[in-house]
Write an enzyme that holds these catalytic residues in place. Sequence first.
Site, PDB file in Angstrom:
ATOM      1  N   ARG A   7       5.124  52.803 -15.593  1.00  0.00           N
ATOM      2  CA  ARG A   7       6.492  52.399 -15.236  1.00  0.00           C
ATOM      3  C   ARG A   7       6.576  50.894 -15.008  1.00  0.00           C
ATOM      4  NH1 ARG A   7       6.028  56.800 -16.710  1.00  0.00           N
ATOM      5  NH2 ARG A   7       7.225  58.649 -16.120  1.00  0.00           N
ATOM      6  N   ARG A  66       5.740  49.523  12.472  1.00  0.00           N
ATOM      7  CA  ARG A  66       6.084  48.689  11.313  1.00  0.00           C
ATOM      8  C   ARG A  66       4.901  48.366  10.406  1.00  0.00           C
ATOM      9  NH1 ARG A  66       5.003  46.215  15.722  1.00  0.00           N
ATOM     10  NH2 ARG A  66       3.909  44.229  15.819  1.00  0.00           N
ATOM     11  N   ASP A 125       0.398  35.248  11.982  1.00  0.00           N
ATOM     12  CA  ASP A 125       1.391  35.172  13.054  1.00  0.00           C
ATOM     13  C   ASP A 125       1.321  33.852  13.804  1.00  0.00           C
ATOM     14  OD1 ASP A 125      -0.980  35.427  14.397  1.00  0.00           O
ATOM     15  OD2 ASP A 125      -0.483  37.268  15.455  1.00  0.00           O
ATOM     16  N   ASN A 126       0.681  32.841  13.199  1.00  0.00           N
ATOM     17  CA  ASN A 126       0.598  31.555  13.907  1.00  0.00           C
ATOM     18  C   ASN A 126       0.588  30.399  12.910  1.00  0.00           C
ATOM     19  OD1 ASN A 126      -2.419  30.378  13.701  1.00  0.00           O
ATOM     20  ND2 ASN A 126      -2.478  32.618  13.684  1.00  0.00           N
ATOM     21  N   THR A 129      -2.884  28.603  11.539  1.00  0.00           N
ATOM     22  CA  THR A 129      -3.488  29.171  10.337  1.00  0.00           C
ATOM     23  C   THR A 129      -2.654  28.858   9.110  1.00  0.00           C
ATOM     24  OG1 THR A 129      -4.436  30.967  11.653  1.00  0.00           O
ATOM     25  CG2 THR A 129      -4.342  31.290   9.279  1.00  0.00           C
ATOM     26  N   CYS A 181       7.087  36.554  16.996  1.00  0.00           N
ATOM     27  CA  CYS A 181       7.519  37.935  17.232  1.00  0.00           C
ATOM     28  C   CYS A 181       7.738  38.243  18.707  1.00  0.00           C
ATOM     29  CB  CYS A 181       6.492  38.893  16.642  1.00  0.00           C
ATOM     30  SG  CYS A 181       4.868  38.780  17.404  1.00  0.00           S
ATOM     31  N   CYS A 240       3.928  12.800   2.825  1.00  0.00           N
ATOM     32  CA  CYS A 240       3.314  13.978   3.432  1.00  0.00           C
ATOM     33  C   CYS A 240       1.788  13.911   3.328  1.00  0.00           C
ATOM     34  CB  CYS A 240       3.823  15.245   2.742  1.00  0.00           C
ATOM     35  SG  CYS A 240       3.058  16.760   3.348  1.00  0.00           S
TER      36      CYS A 240
END
Length: 339
Positions: A7, A66, A125-126, A129, A181, A240
Site C-alpha cells: 500500500r 500517550r 524533552d530538553n 540535547t 511538558c 550563527c
Amino acid sequence: MNERYSRQILFPGIGKEGQDKISRKHVLIIGAGALGSGNAEILTRAGVGKITIVDRDYVEASNLQRQQLYTEEDVAEKLPKAAAAEKRLKAINSDVDIRAIIGDATPEMLEELVPDVDVMMDATDNFETRMAMNDVAQKHNIPWIYGACVGSFGMSFSIIPGKTPCLNCLLRTIPLQGMTCDTGGVISPTVQMVISHQTAEALKMLVEDWDAVRTSFVSFDLWRNQYTSMKMSKAKFAGCLSCGEERTYPYLDRENMTKTTVLCGRDTVQIRPANTGEISLEQLAAQLSSLGYNVKGNPYLLSVEMGEERMVIFQDGRALIHGTKDLTHAKTIYQRIMG
C-alpha cells in the site's frame, strides 16, 4: 518487493524506487518518549533499514497515556524505554535493524552515531540535547526534524543544513525554550499530530524528494482549532555559530552540557557522573542491600529506596533521584547512597 509495503508502494510519492531507498536508510531517533515511540513505530512499519533509538529514562505509569509502544508490564518491570521500544519494534517488523541505546545523547555519543545516519528525529524533552543535535547535524550535513508539544499545542520544523535556518537561528525569532511538558500537561492527540508531521517529512527525506520537504515552521493548537505555517527563510543568520559563515559548533563542547538537570515535568533530578563507564549493578545491589537499602532491579537498572528517598541507577552510572527538583538536595542523596 515485500507485500507488507504494497500500500505504501502504491502511493505515487514513494513507489518501488522510494521503498527501496527507505529500506537502505538509517534513522537516528533521540528520545523514546511520546514523540520518539510514535516516530519509531511508524518508521519501523514503513520498513526503514536501520533505526537507532537513544533514551535515558525508564517506563512509568504516567507514560502510558500517550507513549504508544509501552505496556503495564513494562511499568512493572521498570524497563528502560529504549529497551522496551527495541523489544516491541522487533516484534512489529523483523526486517528492520533496531538498535537501542540506554543513556544520554551527549555530544560525544552523537558524533559517534551520525557517520552513517541519513535523518535525525528530535523526540527529546530538553534544549540542551536539541542544540547538540543541531550542531552535529550542521557539522555532518545531516537533515533533522524538530518537534515539540505541550498541552494541546505542537510544532514541527524540518532543518536541512545549507538550505534552511538551523535551530540556533530559529531561537532568534521564535521563543521555543518556553515549551516544556510541565507547563500544562499534554493530550495524546497533540502528540500524534506532531508525530504525523515529523514522520511525513522523514519519509520525504528518505525517498530523497527534497522539493516536497516543507521548509515552513508549523504550529497548531488542537483545542483552540488554530493552525499556523510560517516561512522561515529570513530567519537564517549569517553570524550563527552553528550554521553561519564562521561556525564553531558551540553546543558540541562537553563543558556546555550540564551534569545535573531536572527532568521535564517531574520531581526528578538526573545526575550524570563526570567519569562515565559501565558499573556492575549486581555488585552495587549487594553492597547497598548490606547497608539496609531496599534494592530491586533488572539487567538495566537498580531501584534503591530507604524511607521516602528513591533513586534509580543505570548501568552507565547515571542516576535519577525522585521526589525533588532541588539540585543540591539531589546531589546530597546521590553522594550518600553512592559514596
